[in-house]
Design an enzyme around this catalytic site. Structure first.
Site, PDB file in Angstrom:
ATOM      1  N   ASP A  15       0.850  -1.178   0.000  1.00 16.01           N
ATOM      2  CA  ASP A  15       0.000   0.000   0.000  1.00 16.01           C
ATOM      3  C   ASP A  15       0.894   1.239   0.000  1.00 16.01           C
ATOM      4  O   ASP A  15       2.040   1.185   0.461  1.00 16.01           O
ATOM      5  CB  ASP A  15      -0.881  -0.015   1.252  1.00 16.01           C
ATOM      6  CG  ASP A  15      -1.635   1.285   1.447  1.00 16.01           C
ATOM      7  OD1 ASP A  15      -2.298   1.721   0.502  1.00 16.01           O
ATOM      8  OD2 ASP A  15      -1.546   1.859   2.554  1.00 16.01           O
ATOM      9  N   ASP A  56      -1.852  -0.696   6.101  1.00 23.66           N
ATOM     10  CA  ASP A  56      -2.111  -0.249   7.473  1.00 23.66           C
ATOM     11  C   ASP A  56      -3.518   0.255   7.698  1.00 23.66           C
ATOM     12  O   ASP A  56      -3.885   0.557   8.836  1.00 23.66           O
ATOM     13  CB  ASP A  56      -1.135   0.874   7.849  1.00 23.66           C
ATOM     14  CG  ASP A  56      -1.485   2.191   7.161  1.00 23.66           C
ATOM     15  OD1 ASP A  56      -1.889   2.149   5.976  1.00 23.66           O
ATOM     16  OD2 ASP A  56      -1.365   3.243   7.805  1.00 23.66           O
ATOM     17  N   ASP A  99      -7.253  -1.565   3.361  1.00 26.16           N
ATOM     18  CA  ASP A  99      -6.326  -2.631   2.977  1.00 26.16           C
ATOM     19  C   ASP A  99      -6.776  -4.000   3.472  1.00 26.16           C
ATOM     20  O   ASP A  99      -6.194  -5.019   3.074  1.00 26.16           O
ATOM     21  CB  ASP A  99      -4.928  -2.347   3.547  1.00 26.16           C
ATOM     22  CG  ASP A  99      -4.339  -1.049   3.023  1.00 26.16           C
ATOM     23  OD1 ASP A  99      -4.507  -0.774   1.824  1.00 26.16           O
ATOM     24  OD2 ASP A  99      -3.733  -0.315   3.813  1.00 26.16           O
TER      25      ASP A  99
END
Length: 679
Positions: free
Chosen positions: A345, A564, A568
């Site tokens: 990410d 995080d 996600d």
């Protein structure tokens, strides 16, 4: 023993050893260790009498010592093995050892039976100590939380309360040298926090109003007033310990393989021993072949195979917590060592998730401090996400990245103390904010406007502004009395170690892909700086999960996903290994992940991979060694080359070797240490 991984069932690792209170008892005070040791003393004393003291008198005394050794050693596994057979029909390795010991006694080999009982019981004790060693490393995290906290009452008075009574919203005082009782946010005061025991970061981090404080952090100087964001009994450290203890209740893929190999061996060995006894008795001396059948029971016992993987996995998982990696299961640990591609990410993982001023353009006649100061005077009254970045840059904080003065690049320096004081004392009047466009007001008599280039004309600097946007920045134009004064570029910057980590992963044979919901222009710019070629942008949460599935189906090998945020979570759950960036991140991300980092240093990724790969190698070594023991000893036992005493000695020494080899997974010194640098 109170249960052991040596029993070839998929029993919980958490149930394989002593209770929590016993874990903190020194080994020399545990009955599970003392009894096998006494068994060994009795055995050695008996052998000494038999071998070194002449005459007939020592023989009865030696036999008494052998019987004492046998009964002491067998007490650690025979009762449990017989209970398991009667109550659950379990054919465990302890049952094999019990049958072997009884058979040896029937044949008159009390000395050999005593040796078998002693060696097996001491191996069981070593296994429990090994398991406890891993658990102790995990639960020692809880010792970082102090017993009491100094709570501030609304009237300004203070009182000392047990940490268990600390609730979210309470304000507590943290003086120099004290550890934070729970997670919180600094409300007043400035200091440096030592978080090395929690995140592995060796450099103390600065903390001031609005900054997060993790449970267990040490205040190195000054006095902080912290508002608790979590109860004292349910904070980031207790969450980490809870996650890790889940790992002790599960076994990895290779642990299940070891169980599948060991489980049929137990009845198989019993059948083989029976065949050796029956067929041998038909063809030769029944006493000789019954004795060899008993030796076969010991030689083919798969105890080493059953304990080899759990010992390694639990030791490795416990060691991983020492450098900030929480692995939630043995299966996750083993898969982590086998990943071949990593999806990352962007926001909060590759970047800090804290927009900061990265570039400043100034028009001739205006200085950087003036442009930042005017913009900050307005933005200090705004709730826009970029406002905090601009006000921070105008304060006594250094921004990260070059600065452009006119058309020359330099480095953005925070305004000097005098400039900051001017901004704080500036009078702002006639403030007007236009949603999605910008903000205007009169600052010390001059009309200042700060806003989007689509709202305020950049004038002759249109090309430079477009270039900043092409680098993934959000640009704020600043006008003074209707004239272009400068432009401020704000961006969520890459973590300083990002490029180093991506290169390091490439050296380890891991491919990388960036997955982000951000726009393509920003994603491409940051990916280029980090060294990531494969970029997927403007993704929704479900799109990220599909992207991970595509990577898995593309033949790139097992895929890990690191993120995080809540967005996600689907991708973390669908990946072969989900890694949450920060064990105190979004609950959905942590719950969906298999691995969590207690810190936010990306260099934990290659370190964790190296640790897991080393653990897998040790697991493979133990499985091969355990099977080799059986393959080598069986024909020697059947043919009579090795007798009962020799097989017992070789077999149990090999088990000790397997345990010691598994404990190597607890070592972390051989791994490359994180090179901590201040950002």
């Amino acid at each position: 023993m109170s249960g052991s991984a040596c029993g070839c069932e998929a029993t919980s690792l958490a149930d394989a050893g002593p209770t929590e209170s016993e874990e903190h008892t020194p080994w020399w005070r545990r009955t599970s260790v003392i009894i096998p040791v006494l068994s060994g003393f009795a055995l050695v004393a008996g052998l000494a009498l038999e071998w070194f003291v002449p005459g007939a008198l020592p023989e009865p005394a030696a036999q008494v010592l052998f019987w004492a050794s046998l009964l002491l050693g067998a007490s650690q596994f025979a009762p449990g093995a017989l209970r398991g057979l009667v109550t659950r029909g379990r054919l465990g390795i302890g049952l094999l050892m019990t049958i072997s010991a009884i058979g040896a006694v029937v044949l008159g080999f009390v000395e050999e039976a005593a040796a078998l009982a002693f060696l097996y019981s001491i191996v069981e004790a070593l296994e429990d100590i090994a398991m406890d060693r891993a658990r102790t490393g995990l639960r020692s995290l809880l010792t970082l939380i102090p017993a009491n906290a100094t709570v501030l009452a609304p009237d300004g008075t203070t009182r000392t309360v047990p940490v268990s009574q600390l609730a979210a919203g309470d304000r507590f005082r943290l003086i120099a040298g004290e550890r934070s009782a729970t997670d919180g946010v600094v409300r007043t005061g400035r200091s440096s926090l030592d978080v090395s025991a929690i995140t592995g970061e060796s450099i103390p981090v600065e903390a001031g109003p609005g900054d997060e404080v993790l449970a267990g952090s040490i205040n190195t100087s000054g006095v902080l007033e912290v508002e608790a964001t979590a109860p004292g009994a349910d904070n980031s450290l207790t969450t980490v310990v809870g996650l890790v203890e889940q790992a002790q209740a599960r076994k990895g893929e290779r642990a299940r393989i070891a169980d599948r190999l060991a489980r049929p061996l137990v009845p198989g060995v019993l059948i083989l021993a029976l065949l050796v006894a029956v067929i041998g008795s038909l063809l030769g001396d029944p006493g000789l072949w019954i004795e060899r059948a008993l030796v076969v029971l010991v030689a083919a016992s798969p105890c080493a195979l059953a304990i080899s993987v759990p010992i390694t996995v639990v030791s490795a998982i416990g060691a991983a917590t020492r450098f900030g990696v929480v692995v939630k299961s043995g299966a996750a640990f083993e898969r982590l060592g086998g990943i071949r591609h990593l999806a990352l990410d962007k926001t909060g993982t590759l970047t800090r998730n804290r927009p900061a001023v990265a570039r400043v353009l100034t028009v001739d006649g205006f200085t950087e401090a003036e442009v930042l100061g005017w913009a900050a005077a307005l933005e200090s009254h705004s709730s826009h996400p970029l406002a905090a970045a601009i006000t921070a840059a105008a304060g006594p904080v250094r921004a990260s990245g070059p600065v452009e003065a006119g058309k020359e690049t330099g480095r953005v320096e925070a305004a000097e103390a005098a400039g900051a004081a001017d901004r704080e004392s500036a009078r702002v009047e006639q403030l007007t904010e236009s949603a999605g466009q910008g903000i205007t007001g009169v600052v010390d008599g001059a009309r200042i406007a700060a806003g989007s280039p689509r709202w305020l004309d950049p004038g002759d600097y249109a090309a430079e502004v477009e270039e900043l946007e092409g680098r993934g920045m959000t640009v704020v134009i600043v006008h003074r009395d209707g004239r272009m004064a400068g432009a401020i570029g704000v961006r969520d910057e890459l973590r300083p170690e990002a490029g180093e980590v991506i290169a390091s992963l490439g050296e380890r044979g891991l491919g990388t892909t960036m997955l982000t919901g951000d726009n393509a222009r920003t994603a491409e710019a940051l990916a280029g700086e980090a060294g990531i070629a494969d970029v997927r942008s403007e993704l929704r949460p479900e799109d990220k999960a599909r992207a991970v599935a595509e990577l898995q189906e593309s033949g790139r090998g097992p895929v890990a996903m690191i993120g995080d945020g809540i967005n996600d979570a689907p991708a973390l759950a669908s990946a072969d290994i989900g890694i949450a960036m920060g064990a105190t991140g979004a609950d959905a991300a942590v719950e969906s992940a298999d691995v969590a980092f207690t810190g936010d240093d990306l260099r934990l990724i290659p370190r964790a991979v190296d640790h897991a790969r080393r653990g897998r190698r040790i697991i493979n070594e133990n499985i091969v060694l355990s099977l080799a023991i059986i393959v080598v000893l069986l024909p020697l036992a059947i043919t009579g080359v090795l007798g009962l005493a020799a097989v017992v000695l070789v077999h149990e020494i090999a088990e000790v070797v397997v345990i010691l080899n598994g404990l190597r997974a607890a070592r972390v010194r051989g791994l490359v240490a994180l090179d901590h640098r201040p950002a």
